[in-house]
Design an enzyme around this catalytic site. Structure first.
Site, PDB file in Angstrom:
ATOM      1  CB  THR A   1       9.409  -1.527   0.468  1.00  0.00           C
ATOM      2  OG1 THR A   1       9.995  -2.308   1.514  1.00  0.00           O
ATOM      3  CG2 THR A   1       9.324  -2.409  -0.764  1.00  0.00           C
TER       4      THR A   1
ATOM      5  N   GLY B   1       5.921  -9.894   1.902  1.00  0.00           N
ATOM      6  CA  GLY B   1       5.235  -9.663   0.635  1.00  0.00           C
ATOM      7  C   GLY B   1       4.735 -10.929  -0.034  1.00  0.00           C
TER       8      GLY B   1
ATOM      9  CB  THR C   1       3.600  -3.042   5.812  1.00  0.00           C
ATOM     10  OG1 THR C   1       4.956  -3.151   6.238  1.00  0.00           O
ATOM     11  CG2 THR C   1       2.703  -3.159   7.036  1.00  0.00           C
TER      12      THR C   1
ATOM     13  CB  THR D   1       6.938  -1.525   3.594  1.00  0.00           C
ATOM     14  OG1 THR D   1       7.958  -2.417   3.231  1.00  0.00           O
ATOM     15  CG2 THR D   1       6.146  -1.123   2.351  1.00  0.00           C
TER      16      THR D   1
ATOM     17  NE  ARG E   1      10.798 -10.670  -1.374  1.00  0.00           N
ATOM     18  CZ  ARG E   1      10.113  -9.719  -0.761  1.00  0.00           C
ATOM     19  NH1 ARG E   1      10.455  -8.460  -0.878  1.00  0.00           N
ATOM     20  NH2 ARG E   1       9.074 -10.017  -0.023  1.00  0.00           N
ATOM     21  CB  VAL E   2      10.196  -8.321  -7.216  1.00  0.00           C
ATOM     22  CG1 VAL E   2       9.085  -7.281  -7.234  1.00  0.00           C
ATOM     23  CG2 VAL E   2      11.380  -7.842  -8.057  1.00  0.00           C
ATOM     24  N   GLY E   3       9.036  -8.048  -4.058  1.00  0.00           N
ATOM     25  CA  GLY E   3       7.931  -8.325  -3.138  1.00  0.00           C
ATOM     26  C   GLY E   3       6.599  -7.832  -3.659  1.00  0.00           C
ATOM     27  CG  ASP E   4       3.837  -6.686  -0.634  1.00  0.00           C
ATOM     28  OD1 ASP E   4       5.041  -6.749  -0.281  1.00  0.00           O
ATOM     29  OD2 ASP E   4       2.990  -6.017  -0.005  1.00  0.00           O
TER      30      ASP E   4
HETATM   31  N1  ASP Z   1       6.213  -5.828   2.030  1.00  0.00           N
HETATM   32  C1  ASP Z   1       7.625  -5.640   1.832  1.00  0.00           C
HETATM   33  C2  ASP Z   1       8.146  -6.717   0.924  1.00  0.00           C
HETATM   34  O1  ASP Z   1       7.768  -7.855   1.064  1.00  0.00           O
HETATM   35  C3  ASP Z   1       8.456  -5.671   3.063  1.00  0.00           C
HETATM   36  C4  ASP Z   1       7.963  -5.051   4.335  1.00  0.00           C
HETATM   37  O2  ASP Z   1       6.886  -4.495   4.428  1.00  0.00           O
HETATM   38  O3  ASP Z   1       8.721  -5.112   5.294  1.00  0.00           O
HETATM   39  O4  ASP Z   1       8.994  -6.427   0.125  1.00  0.00           O
END
Ligand code: ASP
Length: 337
Positions: free
Chosen positions: A215, A251, A248, A197, A225-228
Site C-alpha cells: 500500500t 490501518g 484494508t 490496498t 505515518r506507518v499503517g497496518d
Molecule cells: N490499510 C492501509 C493503511 O492504513 C490503507 C488502505 O487500505 O487504504 O495504510
C-alpha cells in the site's frame, strides 16, 4: 442495524452478514479431492478447493496474475508476490506503488509485507522511490536476519539488492494532492479515499499458504505515518496449519485489534473465515464510537480454501481465482452508507 444489535448477532454466528457470498457455499462443499488434516485445528484441507488466490477489492488483474502462477504449478509465495506487483506497477491504482497518493507533504511512502508457509515474514515501511516494495519485503525475509526495514535503511537495502529508484508521484496523484491542499483538512472519506490496498492470500497445489500486502497508506497522511499493512498480525497473517487473513481500510483501527492475527486465531478456535471476519469487525465497532467515520475490510481464507470477507461500510469487494475462473464479489457489511 444498531451497533449493539450487530455485536449480539456476531456472537451468535453469521446473522450479521448482510450479503452472503455464494463462494462460501462453494468453499464449504465436500471435495472429491485428497484430504489432509491440520494438526492444530482439525480443519479438513481439501485439495479440490486449491489452488486458490483471493485479494481485497476489485483487482482482477492482480488475482489473474496470481492464478496464472498457480495454474502453471507455481508456489503460493510467487503467486502473491507477482499478483500484488501488478497493482504496484499500475499507475491508475492510487493506493499502491507507483501512482500512490502521497502524504500531506507530497511524498509517496510505501508499506508492504509478505509471509510464507513457514511463518517467515519480511516487511518494509516508509519506503520511497521503489515501485515494488513487496519484492523488497521478500528480500528482507529471505536475505536479512531482520523482519522489518524502514525509511532510508529500507531504501539503502533495496538499492543494494539491485532495485532502481524512480519518482512515484504521477501527474494525476500530484494534481489530486494539490487540490487537497486547497482544503487542507484531514478527514478520511469512506471508500472514496480509495482504500485499494491490496492484500492477497493464496493456497497452491500442495496446500501451502502465503500472503502479501502492499500500500501507499492513507492518502495525505502525516509524514512518517506507518499503517497496518507492513505490520505482522495486523495487515497480514499466515499460519500454514490454519489459514490466513489480510486487511484494508483505516490501518489505525486494524492495528488496535491486531486484526489479521485475531482472525486466524478465531479460525483456529473453529470459526469459519466469514464468522472470524465478522467478529473482528465487531471488535472495532464495539470499541470505537466513531466507527461510522472509518472503513475497514477483512478477507480470510482457511486451510480448506473457504473464503470469508466482512467490512464496516458497504462498498468493499474481493476478487478470487479458483478453478480457472476470476470473480469479484461484494463483501458483507455492517453499515449501509
Ligand atoms: N490499510 C492501509 C493503511 O492504513 C490503507 C488502505 O487500505 O487504504 O495504510
Amino acid at each position: 442495524m444498531k451497533r449493539r444489535d450487530f455485536i449480539k448477532n456476531v456472537v451468535v454466528g453469521t446473522a450479521g452478514l448482510a450479503i452472503a457470498s455464494p463462494l462460501l457455499a462453494a468453499g464449504n462443499r465436500k471435495s472429491a479431492g485428497k484430504e489432509t488434516h491440520s494438526r492444530k485445528s482439525g480443519i479438513k484441507a481439501s485439495a479440490g478447493n486449491w489452488p486458490v488466490a483471493v485479494c481485497t477489492w476489485n483487482l482482477k488483474n492482480a488475482v489473474a496474475k496470481a492464478g496464472e502462477v498457480l495454474k502453471s504449478g507455481g508456489n503460493s509465495l510467487d503467486a502473491v508476490e507477482q499478483g500484488t506487483m501488478v497493482e504496484e506497477a499500475d499507475e491508475t491504482n492510487m493506493s499502491v506503488g507507483k501512482g500512490g497518493r502521497p502524504d500531506r507533504d507530497g511524498h509517496v511512502t510505501l508499506d508492504a509485507c509478505i509471509m510464507n508457509k513457514n511463518g517467515d515474514y519480511g516487511a518494509v515501511a516508509y519506503l520511497q522511490n521503489i515501485v515494488h516494495p513487496i519484492s523488497v519485503a521478500r528480500k528482507v525475509m529471505e536475505k536479512t536476519p531482520h523482519a522489518i526495514l524502514a525509511g532510508a535503511g529500507a531504501l539503502q537495502f533495496a538499492k543494494e539488492q539491485g532495485f532502481t529508484e524512480e519518482n512515484l508521484l504521477t501527474e494525476a496523484s500530484e494534481k489530486a494532492w494539490k487540490e487537497w491542499l486547497q482544503k487542507s483538512e484531514y478527514k478520511p472519506v469512506i471508500n472514496i479515499e480509495n482504500h485499494d490496498t491490496i492484500g492477497m492470500l493464496a493456497i497452491d497445489k500442495n496446500g501451502d499458504i502465503s500472503g502479501a500486502c502492499t500500500t501507499s497508506g492513507l492518502s495525505y497522511k502525516m509524514a512518517g505515518r506507518v499503517g497496518d499493512s507492513p505490520i505482522i498480525g495486523s495487515g497480514l497473517f499466515v499460519d500454514n496449519e490454519i489459514g490466513c487473513a489480510t486487511a484494508t481500510g483505516v490501518g489505525e483501527e486494524v492495528l488496535k485489534i491486531v486484526g489479521s492475527f485475531l482472525i486466524v486465531e478465531l479460525m483456529r478456535q473453529g470459526k469459519s473465515p466469514q464468522q472470524a471476519c465478522e467478529e473482528a469487525i465487531g471488535r472495532i465497532i464495539s470499541r470505537n464510537p466513531k466507527y461510522r467515520e472509518v472503513q475497514v475490510g477483512f478477507l480470510a481464507l482457511n486451510k480448506n480454501g473457504d473464503v470469508g470477507a466482512y467490512c464496516i461500510h458497504e462498498g468493499y469487494t474481493y476478487s478470487m481465482f479458483r478453478n480457472g475462473e476470476i470473480t469479484n464479489t461484494a463483501s458483507g457489511f455492517f453499515n449501509k452508507i
